[in-house]
Each structure stands twice: as structure tokens, then as C-alpha cells.
Design a protein around this motif. Structure first.
Motif, mmCIF file in Angstrom:
data_model
loop_
_atom_site.group_PDB
_atom_site.id
_atom_site.type_symbol
_atom_site.label_atom_id
_atom_site.label_comp_id
_atom_site.label_asym_id
_atom_site.label_seq_id
_atom_site.Cartn_x
_atom_site.Cartn_y
_atom_site.Cartn_z
ATOM 1 N N ILE A 281 4.430 26.023 -34.496
ATOM 2 C CA ILE A 281 4.619 26.943 -35.616
ATOM 3 C C ILE A 281 6.059 27.424 -35.641
ATOM 4 N N GLY A 282 6.635 27.509 -36.836
ATOM 5 C CA GLY A 282 7.991 28.034 -36.961
ATOM 6 C C GLY A 282 8.205 28.728 -38.287
ATOM 7 N N ASP A 283 9.212 29.585 -38.319
ATOM 8 C CA ASP A 283 9.583 30.231 -39.576
ATOM 9 C C ASP A 283 10.418 29.293 -40.439
ATOM 10 N N GLN A 284 11.152 28.388 -39.787
ATOM 11 C CA GLN A 284 11.963 27.391 -40.480
ATOM 12 C C GLN A 284 11.539 26.004 -39.998
ATOM 13 N N ALA A 285 11.783 25.010 -40.834
ATOM 14 C CA ALA A 285 11.479 23.640 -40.407
ATOM 15 C C ALA A 285 12.279 23.259 -39.173
ATOM 16 N N GLY A 286 13.487 23.844 -39.034
ATOM 17 C CA GLY A 286 14.284 23.565 -37.842
ATOM 18 C C GLY A 286 13.626 24.008 -36.553
ATOM 19 N N ASP A 287 12.757 25.031 -36.624
ATOM 20 C CA ASP A 287 12.011 25.451 -35.428
ATOM 21 C C ASP A 287 11.072 24.341 -34.969
ATOM 22 N N ILE A 288 10.506 23.613 -35.919
ATOM 23 C CA ILE A 288 9.616 22.497 -35.590
ATOM 24 C C ILE A 288 10.417 21.384 -34.936
ATOM 25 N N LEU A 289 11.549 21.040 -35.529
ATOM 26 C CA LEU A 289 12.396 19.958 -35.019
ATOM 27 C C LEU A 289 12.787 20.193 -33.565
ATOM 28 N N LEU A 290 13.091 21.437 -33.214
ATOM 29 C CA LEU A 290 13.598 21.742 -31.880
ATOM 30 C C LEU A 290 12.509 22.041 -30.853
ATOM 31 N N SER A 291 11.263 22.074 -31.269
ATOM 32 C CA SER A 291 10.177 22.452 -30.356
ATOM 33 C C SER A 291 9.982 21.430 -29.240
ATOM 34 N N THR A 292 9.684 21.944 -28.050
ATOM 35 C CA THR A 292 9.293 21.086 -26.916
ATOM 36 C C THR A 292 7.878 21.427 -26.440
ATOM 37 N N LEU A 293 7.075 22.026 -27.298
ATOM 38 C CA LEU A 293 5.730 22.420 -26.876
ATOM 39 C C LEU A 293 4.912 21.213 -26.422
ATOM 40 N N ILE A 294 5.142 20.059 -27.026
ATOM 41 C CA ILE A 294 4.398 18.854 -26.630
ATOM 42 C C ILE A 294 4.700 18.487 -25.184
ATOM 43 N N THR A 295 5.978 18.516 -24.787
ATOM 44 C CA THR A 295 6.293 18.202 -23.383
ATOM 45 C C THR A 295 5.999 19.382 -22.464
ATOM 46 N N ASP A 296 6.044 20.610 -22.982
ATOM 47 C CA ASP A 296 5.655 21.765 -22.159
ATOM 48 C C ASP A 296 4.226 21.597 -21.640
ATOM 49 N N LEU A 297 3.363 20.996 -22.457
ATOM 50 C CA LEU A 297 1.948 20.857 -22.109
ATOM 51 C C LEU A 297 1.646 19.573 -21.345
ATOM 52 N N ALA A 298 2.588 18.668 -21.280
ATOM 53 C CA ALA A 298 2.383 17.407 -20.571
ATOM 54 C C ALA A 298 2.565 17.613 -19.069
ATOM 55 N N PRO A 299 1.948 16.750 -18.247
ATOM 56 C CA PRO A 299 2.152 16.860 -16.799
ATOM 57 C C PRO A 299 3.616 16.715 -16.419
ATOM 58 N N ALA A 300 3.996 17.378 -15.342
ATOM 59 C CA ALA A 300 5.374 17.318 -14.859
ATOM 60 C C ALA A 300 5.722 15.896 -14.427
ATOM 61 N N SER A 301 7.008 15.654 -14.248
ATOM 62 C CA SER A 301 7.483 14.321 -13.883
ATOM 63 C C SER A 301 6.818 13.835 -12.600
ATOM 64 N N LYS A 302 6.403 12.591 -12.623
ATOM 65 C CA LYS A 302 5.809 11.966 -11.448
ATOM 66 C C LYS A 302 6.807 11.065 -10.714
#
Length: 641
Positions: A281-302
Motif C-alpha cells: 500500500i502507498g500514497d503514491q505509485a512510487g511507494d509501490i515501486l520502491l517497496s521491498t515487502l515481498i523480500t521482507d517476507l521471504a526467507p533469509a539468504s541461504k
């Protein structure tokens, strides 16, 4: 006597304790807010025990009342549910570096909570909730221990988007010769619209899916994260009447040439944690572009030691010479890579014969250029054959593999990818997936996963008659959709006129190399085109990084314009492209982005906008004005001279 009385009253006491705990759980909040309080997800149960949720931002609806639940082979979790336990709120920090992305170091705080439900037969299902500054997420989890294989027949998860919203959605193509491959247009739609004029017959909508909601005050992106071998990649059903987009599994016939089963439903033993449903979620489309929520939720580096994983740029002969597989042609592109200081060259289909005849891999390594080679998915699906092949390639001096034609989101394919990344890492090989699904946070977990296609890229100047007219618009949509999911092998810089003539200006095409993020940028076009470039453009290509320390969104209008500020070490740029047929004025305060620099160099359209460039140098100004050419672009590099 006292012991007998205690034993006699034990059922009553257990029942009282259970009722007390149930009442306590039901009275606890089933909502979770982000630390700053902006984003909130709330679960609720109907009187029939049906589970729903809603998402708000600053109290305004983002996702309105939407269904949750799973229908399994032996258990049903779509109704008759009751609350067993609500966990305390936990706070966790996700701090990590990405090998490829808009920013190098991520440092985010997430709030988490888990709510346990039971169905009528007493079976348990947990909903894990996450909130952060960039959005919310949830997933299903079965906590029991059971080796028996369970099957999910249906997931009723939905995302209810308000009627007056608008969206950018890509059709999910039906299984075919090269589909599904996430290579369709993103269409500007309204919730409830049916699929019209896709490139191929389609059975739903892809994720990520972008919407502008709340009377155009907010942007939201629907995506997945953490998909592994226990679940298929999911898309959205085609019927969105009333604005309700529901989860759909990969189709049964998405087999391509892989040995997949007849069952396309998710299967696993317990415990079972399913993928995250991510709502950025973002107030501007640029907030979406810069989001890392997908990798925040992924497992850490193996991968413990990632020092051998180096992002970079590559030459690539296929786009300009698709039928020429001779050693001489591959060697020309090795020489081109060396002359421009590119770290890599990609030998596409047909490379094996050229290598046996001309030793193209040895030639590349002797010139200090790292060779990557093309491969067919079926050759890397079987674990034993894959490990053997990876070792052979590594022993030959190969540094990476482009593996093509997966054309499936089935669970077996999702299971293949993590083990493929792991096997490749053991041989210090980089991976580029083509003809494939979108990434789902995998580039955090396996940093040797450098890039993936899953994009309508420049090869479609060969294949799609509508591409030239729509390419500029698409180039200003994909950074807010596909590229948020992960690194994108768009293959930029396609200047030579192909079957369907290009309409974007040459600078627009050059700028896409700096708009998209890809761990290895595979540049299209010929040796002759590269060598004909003016010195300023050649120098830009030599200096241009493949990943960024810092990015700022300056103008973010999906389908219209995008302007980004990019920094890597001491390099600093502003890059912009126009997605429209109109002349568009631009006004920027360059002084804000030019700390430590005295001048800026701009590359813009030359006399022939389709093929030439013009470079000018100016002092830094706080009131810089420019005019975007139709389907045009510009690149500013800050310099000291």
C-alpha cells in the motif's frame, strides 16, 4: 475421598477452562496495525463461522470485506470456524542486503500476530498476520504434525476492490506452446471488467496486480511471497464481478514438456505454511515501486558466502543475430563485452556446437569475460541430471545459466526452483529464468538468482504487432508491477528496426536499462550499433551499474511517465521516460539531487529521435525545465569537470 471428588469434577473443570479460554480468545482483537498505525488488517467471523478480513490505511478502506478460507480433502475451513487463540503482538526487524534491487540495504520493522481457529471437527488452522509501513500480509498455516499427504481443493481467498477504482492488470495466459509466461500487456481496467484482447487465450489475471483506490488517494499491489515446493504459484480468477478478485491455482494442463502429475491442487504433509498473500500500500505509485515487502517476507539468504555473486552487464547476440550460431558471432560479442568493460556475455541457444567447434567459452574466459549459457528447462528438472550438468558447466568455466521454457506455475515447478538455485550455488553458478513465472522473493533467499524474464520485453519487436505502439506505456507500468516482484530481464536497448518497427525514441530504449532492475542486464542489439554510438553514450554504458544503493521516485504515473533518481557509490543519475504520445513538460530541482557535483550531463534525443542521441552539459540548477518527446526519455548524470 478428596481425590475421587477432584476426579469426578475434572470434566467440569476442563470444560470451564476451555470456555474461559475461548471467551478470552474471542474477546481479543483480531486486528493488527503497523507500528506507525497507518496500515491495518482486521479479521472477523460471521455468525456462521465464515472468516473475512479487511484492510485500511489511516482508517480509509483499501481492501473491503473479503473472504478467507480453505477447503481441504478431509477438512473444511470455510465455515463453522471459531477462535481458539490470539497470540500477543510480536515485533521483528528485517535487516538484510540485496544483491540486486532499488536499494542495497533494507531495514524494516514488522508487526506480527497469529490467530488460531478450529473448525467443527476440531481441526486447527492459523492465520499469520503481518503489518509494516509498506503494507500488510497474511498466510494460512496448519500447525499439526502429520505425515499423511493433505490436499487443498479450493482456496476462497479474495481481494475486494472498490467499484470506482482503476487497475493495471495482465491476463494470465492459458497453457500453450510458450504460455503461461507472464508475457502479455498490462491493461488499464476497472474492477469487474472482463479480459479483452489478450495476446493469447487467458484463464485469469496475473499477480502482481496494481490498483488505484480510495478515490485515487492510494495505490495497492496484490502479490505473493515465500512460494515454495508446498504450493503452486497462484493467479487471480477471471471473474471479478463486484470487484472481488479470487485466488486461482495453476491450471492442470500447465505441463509444457515437464513430467508433472495430473493433480494441480496444493498437496503437503503437516505442518504446512502456505505462501504470503501480500498487499503493498502507498500514497503514491512510487511507494509501490520502491517497496521491498515481498523480500521482507521471504526467507533469509541461504548462501553464507555471497562474495562470488557479482551483478553486471552482458552482451547477447540472439536479438540481433537469432539465426547465427557460429563461433565467430559469439566471439564478436565476447570482444564487445571486453571493449565495454561488461562482466558477462550470454551464449544463447546453439552455443554447444559453437563451443565444440571454436572454444567460445575458453575465448571468453581468456578475455576476462564471464560466459553464461542457455539451457532448456527439461534438462534441469531432474535433480540428479541437473547437479551433473551444473558441475560439467562449472568445470568448463561457465559462470551462469539461462534456463528457458518452464511455462508453468504448477507446484512441482515451484518446488524445482529452490533446489535448482541451491544446486547452482554449490557450483558458484548464477541463474536467469526465462519463459517462467514471476519471482516471489526468491532473490533474497537465493542471491545467485539474478534475474528472470516473465515480462513483455524487447524480443516482441519480432513477435507482437501491437508491441511498438504500446511499448512506451508498458515501460511506465512494469516498474510498478512486474519489477516490484523481483529482477526483470527486459533485454533493453533494442535500436535496430525489426519486423514490427519501433516507435520509442533511442533515448527511451537506452533509459529502460536504468529504469528496470536486473542482476545482469542483457543488452540487445548488434556490435555495429554499439560501436556507432557517440562517446558520451558509450561511456554511460561502461559506467552504468546493474544494481543500486539508493533510489528515489520523483515522478510516478503508471502508463504515463516515470522519473527516478538513482545512486551507486559515487555515480548519481536521474532517468526518465514518457509513456505517452504527447509532449510533456518536466520541471525539476536538480540541486536537490546533486550534492557534491557541480554540473550535469544530459543525454536526449538527437536529430533522428529513433536512432540518434544528443549530449549537453550544464551547471546545476534548482529550476531545470525540459520537454519529454512523445515516447521519449532522458538520462542525466551528475559530474564534476
Amino acid at each position: 475421598m478428596r481425590n475421587r471428588l477432584a476426579y469426578k469434577n475434572l470434566p467440569f473443570l476442563i470444560g470451564a477452562i476451555f470456555l474461559f479460554n475461548s471467551f478470552k480468545a474471542a474477546s481479543q482483537s483480531m486486528s493488527l496495525s503497523s507500528k506507525a498505525g497507518a496500515n491495518k488488517i482486521t479479521l472477523s467471523l460471521t455468525k456462521n463461522g465464515e472468516l473475512h478480513y479487511q484492510v485500511t490505511r489511516r482508517g480509509k478502506p483499501i481492501i473491503t470485506d473479503s473472504p478467507l478460507g480453505l477447503s481441504c480433502d478431509e477438512q473444511n475451513f470455510t465455515s463453522g470456524l471459531s477462535v481458539v487463540r490470539v497470540s500477543p503482538i510480536d515485533v521483528r526487524r528485517e535487516k538484510y542486503d540485496l544483491k540486486v534491487g532499488n536499494v542495497k540495504t533494507i531495514n524494516h520493522v514488522l508487526e506480527t500476530k497469529s490467530v488460531t481457529f478450529k473448525n467443527k471437527s476440531g481441526a486447527l488452522m492459523i492465520i499469520d498476520l503481518v503489518t509494516g509501513d509498506e503494507g500488510v500480509a497474511f498466510r494460512y498455516r496448519f500447525p499439526d504434525q502429520d505425515r499423511k499427504i493433505r490436499v487443498i481443493n479450493n482456496e476462497i481467498t479474495g481481494f475486494h476492490i472498490e467499484k470506482n477504482a482503476r487497475g493495471w492488470l495482465q491476463p494470465y495466459n492459458k497453457a500453450g506452446k510458450v504460455t503461461p509466461g507472464y508475457e502479455d500487456f498490462y491493461f488499464n481496467i476497472h474492477p469487474g471488467d472482463s479480459i479483452r484482447n489478450p495476446r493469447n487465450p487467458s484463464v485469469g489475471w496475473c499477480m502482481p496486480a496494481l490498483f488505484q483506490v480510495n478515490d485515487s488517494k492510494n495505490w495497492v499491489l496484490l502479490a505473493e511471497s515465500g512460494t515454495d515446493g508446498s504450493y503452486p504459484g497462484c493467479h487471480l480468477q477471471p471473474d471479478s464481478r463486484g470487484g472481488l478478485y479470487k485466488i486461482a491455482f495453476a491450471e492442470k494442463d500447465e505441463k509444457y514438456n515437464l513430467p508433472l502429475s495430473e493433480n494441480n491442487h496444493p498437496t503437503s504433509s503437516l505442518p504446512w505454511a502456505m505462501p504470503w498473500r501480500v498487499i503493498i500500500i502507498g500514497d503514491q505509485a512510487g511507494d509501490i515501486l520502491l517497496s521491498t515487502l515481498i523480500t521482507d517476507l521471504a526467507p533469509a539468504s541461504k548462501i553464507d558466502d555471497t562474495s562470488w555473486i557479482e551483478p553486471g552487464k552482458a552482451t547477447w547476440s540472439w536479438w540481433s543475430h537469432p539465426e547465427d550460431h557460429t563461433p565467430d558471432m559469439y566471439n564478436q560479442f565476447t570482444d564487445l563485452a571486453a571493449s565495454f568493460g561488461f562482466g558477462y556475455t550470454l551464449f544463447d541457444a546453439g552455443w554447444e556446437k559453437a563451443n565444440s567447434e571454436g572454444g567460445i567459452i575458453a575465448k571468453a574466459t581468456s578475455r576476462g569475460v564471464k560466459p553464461m549459457v542457455w539451457g532448456y528447462s527439461a534438462a534441469y528438472f531432474d535433480p540428479e541430471k541437473r547437479r551433473k550438468r551444473f558441475k560439467e558447466l562449472a568445470d568448463m568455466g561457465v559462470k551462469g545459466v539461462k534456463i528457458d521454457f518452464w511455462c508453468s506455475d504448477r507446484q512441482e515447478v515451484m518446488a524445482c526452483f529452490p533446489s535448482l538455485f541451491e544446486d547452482a550455488a554449490k557450483e558458484h553458478l548464477l541463474i536467469n529464468l526465462h519463459g517462467t513465472t514471476v519471482p516471489r522473493g526468491w532473490h533474497r533467499t537465493w542471491p545467485n538468482f539474478m534475474t528472470a524474464e516473465a515480462v513483455l520485453g524487447t524480443e516482441h519487436y519480432f513477435y507482437e504487432s501491437r508491441y511498438p505502439d504500446k511499448a512506451a506505456e508498458q515501460n511506465t507500468v512494469l516498474p510498478f508491477t512486474r519489477n516490484v516482484a523481483g529482477p526483470t530481464d527486459y533485454t533493453p536497448f533494442a535500436l535496430t528496426i525489426r519486423k514490427y518497427p519501433r516507435l520509442n525514441t533511442a533515448v527511451h530504449e537506452l533509459a529502460t536499462a536504468m529504469i528496470y532492475t536486473s542482476g545482469i542486464i542483457h543488452f540487445a542489439d548488434s556490435k555495429e550499433i554499439f560501436e556507432s554510438l557517440p562517446v558520451s553514450v558509450r561511456d554511460l554504458l561502461k559506467d552504468m551499474p546493474a544494481t543500486w544503493d539508493k533510489t528515489e521516485s520523483i515522478v510516478a504515473q503508471p502508463g504515463e511517465q516515470i522519473i527516478l533518481s538513482r545512486q551507486k557509490d559515487r555515480l548519481s543519475y536521474i532517468v526518465g521516460i514518457n509513456g505517452t504520445d504527447n509532449v510533456v513538460p518536466v520541471k525539476l530541482n536538480l540541486a536537490r539531487y546533486a550534492k557534491g557535483f557541480s554540473k550535469f550531463r544530459i543525454i536526449k534525443e538527437g536529430q533522428d529521435p529513433l536512432m540518434t542521441f544528443k549530449t549537453e552539459t550544464y551547471p546545476i540548477t534548482s529550476t531545470w525545465q525540459y520537454t519529454f518527446a512523445p515516447k521519449g526519455g532522458f538520462i542525466i548524470q551528475f559530474i564534476n569537470e
